[in-house]
Design a protein around this motif. Sequence first.
Motif, PDB file in Angstrom:
ATOM      1  N   PHE A 184      19.912  20.008  20.348  1.00 27.06           N
ATOM      2  CA  PHE A 184      20.654  18.472  20.544  1.00 27.06           C
ATOM      3  C   PHE A 184      21.256  17.732  21.821  1.00 27.06           C
ATOM      4  N   ARG A 191      27.737  19.295  25.939  1.00 27.64           N
ATOM      5  CA  ARG A 191      27.980  18.236  24.942  1.00 27.64           C
ATOM      6  C   ARG A 191      29.974  18.273  24.545  1.00 27.64           C
ATOM      7  N   LEU A 247      24.293  10.972  25.531  1.00 27.42           N
ATOM      8  CA  LEU A 247      25.248  12.151  24.168  1.00 27.42           C
ATOM      9  C   LEU A 247      25.416  10.593  23.086  1.00 27.42           C
ATOM     10  N   LEU A 251      23.492  10.520  19.630  1.00 22.61           N
ATOM     11  CA  LEU A 251      24.370  10.504  18.027  1.00 22.61           C
ATOM     12  C   LEU A 251      25.209   9.602  18.080  1.00 22.61           C
ATOM     13  N   ASP A 253      26.986   7.962  18.197  1.00 20.08           N
ATOM     14  CA  ASP A 253      28.937   7.811  18.061  1.00 20.08           C
ATOM     15  C   ASP A 253      29.936   7.411  19.239  1.00 20.08           C
ATOM     16  N   TYR A 256      31.197   8.982  22.260  1.00 21.16           N
ATOM     17  CA  TYR A 256      30.549   8.849  23.343  1.00 21.16           C
ATOM     18  C   TYR A 256      29.618   8.138  24.764  1.00 21.16           C
TER      19      TYR A 256
END
Length: 291
Positions: A184, A191, A247, A251, A253, A256
């Motif tokens: 990931f 992360r 990130l 992802l 989001d 980030y």
Amino acid sequence: MALNNIGIVGAGQMGCGIAHVSSLAGYKVQIYDLDPDRVQAALATINGTLSRLVSGGKISEKERNDALSKISGSADVNDLAAMDIVIEAATEDESVKRKIYAHVCPVLKPEALLATNTSSLSITRLASATDRPERFMGIHFMNPVPVMKLVELVRGIATDEPTFRAAKEFVASLDKAVTVSEDFPAFIVNRILLPMINEAIYTLYEGVGSVDAIDTAMRLGANHPMGPLQLADFIGLDTCLSIMQVLYDGLADSKYRPCPLLVKYVEAGWLGRKSGRGFYDYRGDVPVPTR
């Protein structure tokens, strides 16, 4: 799967560190970089680092000499032909890494393993740019390699079990601890770490505290050995931005989103210690906060 000959692509800080610990562990090491001057600089850096270990009583003069005798450097990609595993330690840029694989893979023996030291990019996607996805995986050393105990191992979707076992045994032989991450964005350490650093930059950007106040707060209030802005400068602000972008893109989001101040510093060329300025100015005898 015996890994006796270790190839390293990239003569920068990470490549030097991986060569250092591998040679001390008894492996023959071949450093490859397109720039012969960088190769020579890397060999000089490793020599200096090992000499300091001798001066500090950490290793003997014989151990230093043995390690140095095991390291070679070259700007000729064909010198990687005999390697059992090649670890790519180039800049955190996927297009650069893909070009390296296209250049390196044709000279490797069919059974050789190929690994990347990427700190954030998809192992599965990088593996697809090679001729050996089953024998490709992520071996992510922490910086500085000789000091940091942890190595993250990351399998791509195609990585086979013998490759993973061989990589795990290799890392253990370097006296490093292994943690296994799924593939990931940014894996485990970054992360968690990079969003904290990004939040510290937002805290500065929004005027909640100064550089000194933020770093002091986290050193003394959270018992961190280094403040997050000082750590960002050590990592390199361009690397921090690259990982945050991975990130954010991977992802989807908003938490980030890279801080605009981080983007501005990178655009200014203020990349931290390596460029002389970042959240601190390193051009004098003592680092001075830049905000």
